[in-house]
Design a protein around this motif. Structure first.
Motif, short mmCIF file in Angstrom:
data_model
loop_
_atom_site.label_atom_id
_atom_site.label_comp_id
_atom_site.label_asym_id
_atom_site.label_seq_id
_atom_site.Cartn_x
_atom_site.Cartn_y
_atom_site.Cartn_z
N LEU A 62 2.53 -9.21 3.14
CA LEU A 62 1.20 -9.30 3.29
C LEU A 62 0.39 -8.90 2.06
O LEU A 62 0.19 -7.86 2.12
CB LEU A 62 0.88 -9.34 4.85
N HIS A 63 -0.67 -9.50 1.86
CA HIS A 63 -1.68 -9.07 0.88
C HIS A 63 -2.11 -7.88 1.05
O HIS A 63 -2.09 -7.23 0.12
CB HIS A 63 -2.31 -10.47 0.01
N GLN A 64 -2.43 -7.38 2.00
CA GLN A 64 -3.47 -6.84 2.69
C GLN A 64 -2.75 -5.25 2.72
O GLN A 64 -3.26 -4.38 1.91
CB GLN A 64 -3.94 -7.25 3.72
N ASP A 65 -1.68 -5.72 2.77
CA ASP A 65 -0.58 -4.26 3.48
C ASP A 65 -0.38 -3.80 1.81
O ASP A 65 -0.25 -2.95 1.36
CB ASP A 65 0.36 -4.53 3.76
N SER A 66 -0.30 -5.12 1.06
CA SER A 66 -0.04 -4.39 -0.36
C SER A 66 -1.08 -4.17 -1.23
O SER A 66 -0.76 -2.75 -2.29
CB SER A 66 0.14 -6.01 -1.07
N LEU A 67 -2.25 -4.03 -1.25
CA LEU A 67 -3.47 -3.69 -1.95
C LEU A 67 -3.47 -2.22 -1.08
O LEU A 67 -3.19 -1.15 -1.89
CB LEU A 67 -4.52 -4.34 -1.36
N ALA A 68 -3.72 -2.03 0.20
CA ALA A 68 -3.60 -1.21 0.63
C ALA A 68 -1.65 0.23 0.20
O ALA A 68 -2.40 1.26 -0.12
CB ALA A 68 -2.97 -0.59 1.97
N ARG A 69 -0.92 0.06 0.22
CA ARG A 69 -0.13 0.35 -0.07
C ARG A 69 -0.48 0.95 -1.51
O ARG A 69 -0.32 1.58 -2.19
CB ARG A 69 1.14 0.10 0.14
N GLU A 70 -0.39 0.16 -2.85
CA GLU A 70 -0.74 0.02 -4.04
C GLU A 70 -1.53 1.49 -4.31
O GLU A 70 -2.10 2.56 -4.91
CB GLU A 70 -0.85 -0.65 -4.81
N LEU A 71 -2.59 0.84 -2.87
CA LEU A 71 -4.08 1.60 -4.26
C LEU A 71 -3.47 3.58 -3.56
O LEU A 71 -4.00 4.47 -4.16
CB LEU A 71 -5.55 1.70 -3.27
N LEU A 72 -2.82 3.45 -2.23
CA LEU A 72 -2.60 4.70 -2.04
C LEU A 72 -1.56 5.14 -2.95
O LEU A 72 -1.82 6.50 -2.73
CB LEU A 72 -2.26 4.72 -0.74
N GLU A 73 -1.14 4.60 -3.22
CA GLU A 73 0.69 5.21 -4.35
C GLU A 73 -0.10 5.53 -5.54
O GLU A 73 0.22 6.50 -5.69
CB GLU A 73 1.42 3.97 -4.26
N GLU A 74 -1.28 4.78 -6.32
CA GLU A 74 -1.46 5.11 -7.17
C GLU A 74 -2.52 5.87 -7.61
O GLU A 74 -2.84 6.55 -8.75
CB GLU A 74 -1.83 3.54 -8.32
N THR A 75 -3.60 6.34 -6.51
CA THR A 75 -5.03 7.12 -6.37
C THR A 75 -4.96 7.62 -5.05
O THR A 75 -5.91 8.57 -5.50
CB THR A 75 -5.75 5.52 -6.75
N GLY A 76 -4.31 7.66 -4.62
CA GLY A 76 -4.25 8.26 -2.95
C GLY A 76 -5.83 8.69 -2.19
O GLY A 76 -5.98 8.69 -0.98
N LEU A 77 -6.82 6.80 -2.47
CA LEU A 77 -7.80 6.41 -1.71
C LEU A 77 -7.19 6.06 -0.69
O LEU A 77 -6.06 5.14 -0.60
CB LEU A 77 -8.80 5.22 -2.69
N THR A 78 -7.85 5.99 0.44
CA THR A 78 -7.69 5.26 1.95
C THR A 78 -9.28 4.80 2.60
O THR A 78 -8.41 4.18 3.53
CB THR A 78 -6.67 6.47 2.53
#
Length: 150
Positions: A62-78
């Motif tokens: 799901l697109h919102q899960d993808s955004l959360a995953r990518e953001l956490l992987e690339e920046t550590g931001l939650t």
């Protein structure tokens, strides 16, 4: 939609002829008129270019899960707030027979501690004027400009 026929493409292709990627223009209220950009590392695609957090939506994700995953992987931001779509762009590449769908979002974070993945080796909080003069893909610059205007 059929799953890509080559299992090695499942991590970045939506089907045999389509990719779906998302990027986020993230601002921080404490850093007025600045947003986060990441510099691609030598081991990633487009090394040395500046980029926004985000990436490919995986098949079945799901697109919102993808955004959360990518953001956490690339920046550590939650702690992302006020996530809104800002721009949708499509592109067809005839020589590859590939259709690309891009969605750009804008959001805010209160976080300032960035933890980079191996895909990136630097980050900056920059103004729109600064990013327009940095080495980055034209599509990224346009997505950033549109996201900050809307």
């Amino acid at each position: 939609m059929p799953k890509p026929s080559n299992p090695e493409k499942w991590e970045y292709m939506f089907s045999d002829d389509m990719t779906f990627s998302q990027k986020i223009v993230i601002s921080n209220p404490e850093l007025v008129n600045r947003f986060l950009i990441l510099k691609r590392s030598s081991i990633s695609t487009n090394p040395g270019l500046w980029d926004l957090p985000g990436g490919n939506v995986l098949y079945g994700e799901l697109h919102q899960d993808s955004l959360a995953r990518e953001l956490l992987e690339e920046t550590g931001l939650t702690d992302i707030q006020e996530l809104k779509p800002a721009i949708v762009n499509t592109r067809y590449i005839p020589e590859k027979m590939l259709y690309r769908l891009y969605i750009g979002y804008k959001a805010k974070t209160l976080g300032t501690k960035i933890i980079l993945s191996s895909e990136h080796d630097d980050f900056q909080w920059v103004t729109l004027e600064e990013v327009l003069n940095m080495p980055a893909k034209d599509m990224l610059k346009e997505m950033t400009r549109q996201s900050l205007i809307n």
